[in-house]
Design an enzyme around this catalytic site. Structure first.
Site, mmCIF file in Angstrom:
data_model
loop_
_atom_site.group_PDB
_atom_site.id
_atom_site.type_symbol
_atom_site.label_atom_id
_atom_site.label_comp_id
_atom_site.label_asym_id
_atom_site.label_seq_id
_atom_site.Cartn_x
_atom_site.Cartn_y
_atom_site.Cartn_z
ATOM 1 N N HIS A 48 0.931 -1.234 0.040
ATOM 2 C CA HIS A 48 0.015 -0.046 0.069
ATOM 3 C C HIS A 48 0.861 1.072 -0.063
ATOM 4 O O HIS A 48 1.684 1.307 0.724
ATOM 5 C CB HIS A 48 -0.860 0.209 1.158
ATOM 6 C CG HIS A 48 -1.968 0.929 1.068
ATOM 7 N ND1 HIS A 48 -3.147 0.667 0.767
ATOM 8 C CD2 HIS A 48 -2.070 2.385 1.686
ATOM 9 C CE1 HIS A 48 -4.101 1.848 0.529
ATOM 10 N NE2 HIS A 48 -3.302 2.932 1.114
ATOM 11 N N ASP A 106 -13.914 3.751 7.575
ATOM 12 C CA ASP A 106 -12.962 4.490 6.916
ATOM 13 C C ASP A 106 -13.611 5.161 5.602
ATOM 14 O O ASP A 106 -13.109 6.322 5.408
ATOM 15 C CB ASP A 106 -11.792 3.536 6.474
ATOM 16 C CG ASP A 106 -10.734 4.341 5.731
ATOM 17 O OD1 ASP A 106 -10.231 5.312 6.085
ATOM 18 O OD2 ASP A 106 -10.630 3.812 4.453
ATOM 19 N N ARG A 121 -13.011 13.633 6.041
ATOM 20 C CA ARG A 121 -11.705 14.210 6.037
ATOM 21 C C ARG A 121 -11.306 15.100 5.160
ATOM 22 O O ARG A 121 -10.753 16.148 5.066
ATOM 23 C CB ARG A 121 -10.780 13.297 6.710
ATOM 24 C CG ARG A 121 -11.001 12.732 8.004
ATOM 25 C CD ARG A 121 -9.961 11.334 8.303
ATOM 26 N NE ARG A 121 -8.624 11.574 8.002
ATOM 27 C CZ ARG A 121 -7.949 10.800 7.179
ATOM 28 N NH1 ARG A 121 -8.381 9.581 6.829
ATOM 29 N NH2 ARG A 121 -6.523 10.846 7.046
ATOM 30 N N SER A 177 -6.683 4.708 9.062
ATOM 31 C CA SER A 177 -7.397 4.624 7.789
ATOM 32 C C SER A 177 -6.531 3.533 6.864
ATOM 33 O O SER A 177 -7.283 2.666 6.601
ATOM 34 C CB SER A 177 -7.276 5.980 7.178
ATOM 35 O OG SER A 177 -7.805 5.885 5.711
ATOM 36 N N LYS A 200 -7.972 -0.737 6.800
ATOM 37 C CA LYS A 200 -8.179 -1.274 5.267
ATOM 38 C C LYS A 200 -7.206 -2.650 5.103
ATOM 39 O O LYS A 200 -7.582 -3.611 4.742
ATOM 40 C CB LYS A 200 -8.107 -0.254 4.204
ATOM 41 C CG LYS A 200 -9.131 0.657 4.177
ATOM 42 C CD LYS A 200 -9.250 1.522 2.954
ATOM 43 C CE LYS A 200 -7.893 2.410 3.318
ATOM 44 N NZ LYS A 200 -8.289 3.664 2.863
HETATM 45 N N1 URA Z 1 -4.598 6.726 2.344
HETATM 46 C C1 URA Z 1 -5.540 6.415 2.771
HETATM 47 O O1 URA Z 1 -6.206 5.308 2.680
HETATM 48 N N2 URA Z 1 -6.058 7.013 4.070
HETATM 49 C C2 URA Z 1 -5.468 8.196 4.156
HETATM 50 O O2 URA Z 1 -6.029 8.661 5.506
HETATM 51 C C3 URA Z 1 -4.513 8.700 3.803
HETATM 52 C C4 URA Z 1 -3.931 8.200 2.339
#
Ligand code: URA
Length: 439
Positions: free
Chosen positions: A82, A161, A168, A183, A187
């Site tokens: 990620h 999220d 946000r 966040s 995931k």
């Molecule tokens: N990527 C994400 O999935 N969440 C964030 O808060 C910032 C970047």
């Protein structure tokens, strides 16, 4: 428990308990707590910050707000990857077929573009017919059959999220360490992989502009992942200028294909080799970085990584011919040079501004529901440290609308600083650090 009391406690600098965090995450996910109260709490968290204990509790609450995938039907150690988000970040497009060709099962959940940063799913849709809207059964089946599948975040995966991120994004509360860490990790933990390799960006195109902040974010995520029993590694990489030379969906796909043909930009190839090595080591396919890099270079040299990309595109309904003939990918009607306004060295490129230029051309979403233009974007002809003569091309712009092309050209010129001083780039590396939670 009352949401008002939770907001006030955080506003006054208090530490929220696990119960209070679960209360607001569950209440917000179910629609029982309104946006305005959660917005106020996000802003209080932004200013007062969260302790490590609070951040862990928030991650777990968000992870448990929906399904947690069970990937046990996939054989082998599943390693996920990620990125915290960047400009020209097409890493997953080249990296996932590379590691899949080395025998690591890739079962990846990806996102769409966010703010000035692009998303893997939008880029993959440059292949006509390609779909990430596959069922979990097809996803698992494809990984077992060809070693790779990518799907979009389903509505049931970390729904808290999804809601919190959207909130946000419009309340100026994205760039907070605890909110980003929870966040991303909620995931990743819900997506079921055995190990996680994180690409944490730093610089003008990243959410964390300063390297110390990126390192602190990386450490927090590594700690959360390891506490949850997943081997988690973070690579801190430079995002002070766009990665590679291409910014824009189909242009980035072409650059990823060029990289799989052994003709990629140096910085991009180096990042893919570094992240790929960590994935191969975490997945038990290589003992050390040297061996892993050798394996990754081999799958590029013998064409198996490119073939893996074609198999993957075809398995998800896309036109795999474009992998071998990228001219079939979407093309813009206007292709124009952006001339340098002065002679000198490129000192700096405001990376987030380049992302915004691509957005202005139609390459990203202005609103949640905008259609994106896959063909448009920017190819950087000069990067930091390069010398340019006045009038020579700084970049090439790909557009489908003359007015948008003119506006993006103007903004691009303003984003680039040129001066006669040669910038100090001695010893520069796209890789700033590697943090392995098990070392
Ligand atoms: N990527 C994400 O999935 N969440 C964030 O808060 C910032 C970047």
């Amino acid at each position: 428990m009352r949401m008002y009391d939770i907001i006030m406690k955080k506003r006054n600098g208090g530490e929220l308990s696990r119960e209070e965090i679960n209360f607001f995450v569950n209440g917000y996910t179910k629609g029982e707590i309104p946006d305005y109260q959660v917005s106020a709490l996000m802003m209080a968290i932004y200013f007062q910050k969260m302790t490590k204990t609070e951040t862990h509790a928030l991650t777990m609450a968000m992870m448990n707000s929906g399904d947690v995938l069970d990937l046990s039907e996939i054989q082998g150690i599943k390693v996920d990857k990620h990125s915290t988000g960047g400009v020209g970040d097409k890493t997953s497009l080249a990296l996932t077929p590379m590691v899949a060709a080395c025998g690591i099962p890739v079962a990846k959940m990806s996102g769409r573009g966010l703010g000035h940063t692009g998303g893997t799913i939008d880029k993959l849709e440059s292949f006509e017919g390609f779909s990430t809207g596959i069922s979990t059964e097809t996803f698992i089946d494809n990984v077992n059959r060809i070693g790779i599948a990518i799907m979009g975040q389903t509505a049931d995966l970390a729904p808290a999220d999804k809601k919190l991120y959207a909130l946000r994004d419009v309340t100026a509360t994205v760039d907070n360490l605890s909110l980003i860490a929870s966040s991303i990790m909620s995931k990743k933990l819900a997506a079921g992989a055995d190990a996680i390799v994180l690409d944490v960006k730093t610089g003008s195109g990243a959410f964390m502009k300063a390297e110390e902040d990126a390192k602190a974010l990386a450490q927090e995520m590594v700690d959360i992942g390891n506490a949850a029993g997943k081997h988690t590694i973070a690579v801190i990489s430079d995002m002070d200028q766009p990665l590679g030379r291409a910014v824009g969906n189909a242009l980035e796909v072409k650059e990823a294909i060029a990289t799989l043909n052994g003709r990629g930009p140096e910085d991009f190839e180096k990042l893919c080799l570094t992240l790929g090595s960590q994935m191969l080591i975490a997945g038990g396919k290589a003992e050390n970085v040297e061996q892993a890099e050798g394996m990754l270079k081999q799958v590029i040299a013998d064409g198996s990584a490119l073939k893996k990309l074609a198999e993957f595109v075809e398995a998800q309904g896309g036109d795999a011919q474009a992998v071998y003939n990228p001219e079939l990918l979407p093309k813009a009607s206007i292709v124009e040079s952006i001339p340098a306004p002065a002679s000198g060295y490129v000192q700096h490129i405001a990376c987030d501004e380049v992302g915004i230029c691509s957005l202005m051309l139609g390459g990203g979403r202005e609103t949640k529901d905008s259609e994106i233009d896959l063909a448009v974007g920017i190819l950087l002809e000069k990067k930091v440290g390069d010398y340019v003569e006045a009038g020579e091309a700084l970049a090439t712009i790909h557009a489908n609308d003359a007015a948008k092309c003119a506006a993006a050209t103007k903004r691009y010129v303003e984003a680039v600083t040129i001066s006669m001083d040669k910038p100090h780039r001695d010893g520069y590396s796209i890789i700033k650090a590697v943090m392995d939670g098990r070392n």
